[in-house]
Design an enzyme around this catalytic site. Structure first.
Site, mmCIF file in Angstrom:
data_model
loop_
_atom_site.group_PDB
_atom_site.id
_atom_site.type_symbol
_atom_site.label_atom_id
_atom_site.label_comp_id
_atom_site.label_asym_id
_atom_site.label_seq_id
_atom_site.Cartn_x
_atom_site.Cartn_y
_atom_site.Cartn_z
ATOM 1 N N CYS A 1 -10.994 2.982 0.039
ATOM 2 C CA CYS A 1 -9.581 3.281 0.285
ATOM 3 C C CYS A 1 -9.220 2.508 1.536
ATOM 4 C CB CYS A 1 -9.386 4.785 0.516
ATOM 5 S SG CYS A 1 -7.743 5.209 1.156
ATOM 6 N N THR A 2 -8.089 1.807 1.506
ATOM 7 C CA THR A 2 -7.781 0.908 2.625
ATOM 8 C C THR A 2 -7.445 1.663 3.918
ATOM 9 O OG1 THR A 2 -5.538 0.699 1.740
ATOM 10 C CG2 THR A 2 -7.093 -1.091 1.260
ATOM 11 N N HIS A 3 -7.243 2.961 3.824
ATOM 12 C CA HIS A 3 -7.075 3.738 5.065
ATOM 13 C C HIS A 3 -8.417 3.924 5.795
ATOM 14 C CE1 HIS A 3 -3.181 4.824 3.344
ATOM 15 N NE2 HIS A 3 -2.873 5.473 4.447
ATOM 16 N N CYS B 1 -4.371 -1.622 -1.839
ATOM 17 C CA CYS B 1 -4.505 -0.191 -2.128
ATOM 18 C C CYS B 1 -5.484 -0.044 -3.286
ATOM 19 C CB CYS B 1 -3.141 0.373 -2.521
ATOM 20 S SG CYS B 1 -3.196 2.095 -3.017
ATOM 21 N N ASN B 2 -6.575 0.670 -3.049
ATOM 22 C CA ASN B 2 -7.576 0.867 -4.104
ATOM 23 C C ASN B 2 -7.014 1.709 -5.247
ATOM 24 O OD1 ASN B 2 -10.532 0.042 -2.993
ATOM 25 N ND2 ASN B 2 -9.178 0.594 -1.340
ATOM 26 N N THR B 3 -6.182 2.691 -4.892
ATOM 27 C CA THR B 3 -5.657 3.605 -5.904
ATOM 28 C C THR B 3 -4.802 2.837 -6.916
ATOM 29 O OG1 THR B 3 -5.638 5.315 -4.213
ATOM 30 C CG2 THR B 3 -4.352 5.745 -6.191
ATOM 31 N N GLY C 1 -3.005 8.835 -3.809
ATOM 32 C CA GLY C 1 -4.338 9.090 -4.369
ATOM 33 C C GLY C 1 -4.535 10.407 -5.091
ATOM 34 N N GLU D 1 -2.908 9.166 8.375
ATOM 35 C CA GLU D 1 -1.464 8.898 8.502
ATOM 36 C C GLU D 1 -0.869 9.691 9.663
ATOM 37 O OE1 GLU D 1 0.980 7.041 6.557
ATOM 38 O OE2 GLU D 1 -0.590 5.988 5.449
ATOM 39 N N ASP E 1 0.872 -1.177 0.000
ATOM 40 C CA ASP E 1 0.000 0.000 0.000
ATOM 41 C C ASP E 1 0.910 1.228 0.000
ATOM 42 O OD1 ASP E 1 -2.425 1.543 0.281
ATOM 43 O OD2 ASP E 1 -1.908 1.848 2.377
ATOM 44 N N SER E 2 0.302 2.398 -0.211
ATOM 45 C CA SER E 2 1.081 3.632 -0.149
ATOM 46 C C SER E 2 1.536 3.940 1.275
ATOM 47 C CB SER E 2 0.223 4.793 -0.653
ATOM 48 O OG SER E 2 -0.878 4.964 0.221
HETATM 49 N N1 DGL Z 1 -4.753 3.296 0.890
HETATM 50 C C1 DGL Z 1 -4.801 3.704 -0.447
HETATM 51 C C2 DGL Z 1 -6.052 3.306 -1.174
HETATM 52 O O1 DGL Z 1 -6.636 2.310 -0.837
HETATM 53 C C3 DGL Z 1 -4.173 4.958 -0.933
HETATM 54 C C4 DGL Z 1 -4.191 6.163 -0.134
HETATM 55 C C5 DGL Z 1 -3.308 7.210 -0.739
HETATM 56 O O2 DGL Z 1 -2.105 7.005 -0.731
HETATM 57 O O3 DGL Z 1 -3.807 8.222 -1.220
HETATM 58 O O4 DGL Z 1 -6.464 3.951 -2.107
#
Ligand code: DGL
Length: 274
Positions: free
Chosen positions: A187-189, A73-75, A43, A154, A10-11
């Protein structure tokens, strides 16, 4: 049986929200995680940049002899899952959007107004809508980007009014004007602010792709006869910038876990190596 590790990336720390349910469901699997904390967020970056970063990380994970890569990571999943799979055909590469889209298509119908929230890149890609509608065109899909959530998460700004106000800033109009009854944490966050969202929108059905993807991982490993067995998992977690704040967030995410499930991170410099 295959006791090689599963690679996740992930990011930043968002992908860890997939790790917790995996540790519970498949405790014998060994995990190698890479959080690109030095370059987060992805993102709001150009697609070409996201592709270049993802290629580097996938190459690193492949060099660690992983049996599968999970794009937590969805992005990245919205941007280059097919390209990564073409570049590394020897192992399965699983994005997080497809399993979530299937879950939404299977559990929602024309009576639902489903709201996808995610990063700018994920929402602009339209991948959630496209993949859900390919399976079930009846579901009403609405989407909105929430770009300020990731930097706040974050930073560990979660259990307070700043996060709540930010959630309302992006979601109040979106939810009310579209009568959203189901929100997808695209988004996984975002699972890290699921409690805030439930509190602010108490009747909302919330779909968490980080939980859903674990079933897909298990299914693929079972089909390939590659589930780990008899091995005590020794997970390794890399971050490209192992800041104090990041370590505090790791403690926050894994606070209720048994000591041996807690994570130990190594700093990893993509240019210089370990
Ligand atoms: N956690 C990430 C996602 O699922 C990316 C968040 C990011 O870096 O902007 O999209």
């Amino acid at each position: 049986m295959d006791n090689r590790p599963i690679g996740f990336f992930d990011s930043g720390l968002g992908g860890l929200t997939c790790i917790k349910p995996l540790m519970k469901r498949l405790p014998e699997e060994k995990i190698i995680y890479f959080g690109d904390t030095a370059r987060t967020p992805y993102g709001s970056k150009a697609t070409s940049t996201i592709k270049a970063f993802s290629n580097e990380i996938a190459e690193f994970l492949v060099s660690k002899n992983v049996k599968m890569i999970v794009i937590a990571c969805n992005t990245v999943s919205a941007t280059c899952v097919d390209e990564l799979q073409e570049r590394f055909p020897q192992i399965p590469i699983v994005g997080i959007i497809d399993p979530a889209a299937k879950c939404i298509a299977d559990t929602c119908d024309g009576s639902n107004n489903v709201g996808i929230i995610g990063t700018k890149v994920t929402i602009a890609s339209g991948e959630y809508k496209r993949r859900i509608h390919a399976l079930n065109s009846d579901v009403n899909i609405y989407q909105t980007p929430c770009p300020a959530y990731v930097p706040l998460i974050e930073e560990g700004i979660i259990d307070n009014d700043i996060m709540d106000l930010t959630i309302k800033y992006y979601m109040d109009d979106f939810v009310n004007s579209n009568n959203i009854d189901t929100v997808v944490l695209g988004c996984t966050h975002y699972p890290l602010i699921k409690k805030n969202i439930s509190r602010l929108y108490p009747d909302m059905n919330i779909i968490n792709p980080s939980d859903v993807i674990v079933g897909t991982i298990e299914k693929i490993l079972t089909e390939r006869d590659e589930l780990a067995s008899g091995s005590k998992a020794q997970n390794v977690f890399y971050a490209s910038d192992l800041s104090e704040n990041f370590i505090n967030m790791i403690d926050h995410i894994f606070s209720n876990e048994a000591e041996d499930a807690k994570v130990r991170f190594k700093n990893f410099d993509l240019e210089k190596g370990e």
